[in-house]
Design a protein around this motif. Sequence first.
Motif: not given
Length: 50
Positions: A1-20
């Motif tokens: 299970m990831s902590n809140s900080r890791e979740g924020r970074i992960k969501d930002q990374f995924i977002c940038h990778a798929v957001n046109q």
Amino acid sequence: MSNSREGRIKDQFICHAVNQLTIYKSPWNLEPWRPDLSLSSTYYNKCNPT
């Protein structure tokens, strides 16, 4: 299970990778101090929620 900080970074990374609108932005600015929102909310906020 990831902590809140890791979740924020992960969501930002995924977002940038798929957001046109942000995939070619440089740098992506993966910032752990940003609010911990859902991935869809992060996407709606152009990957860097305030």
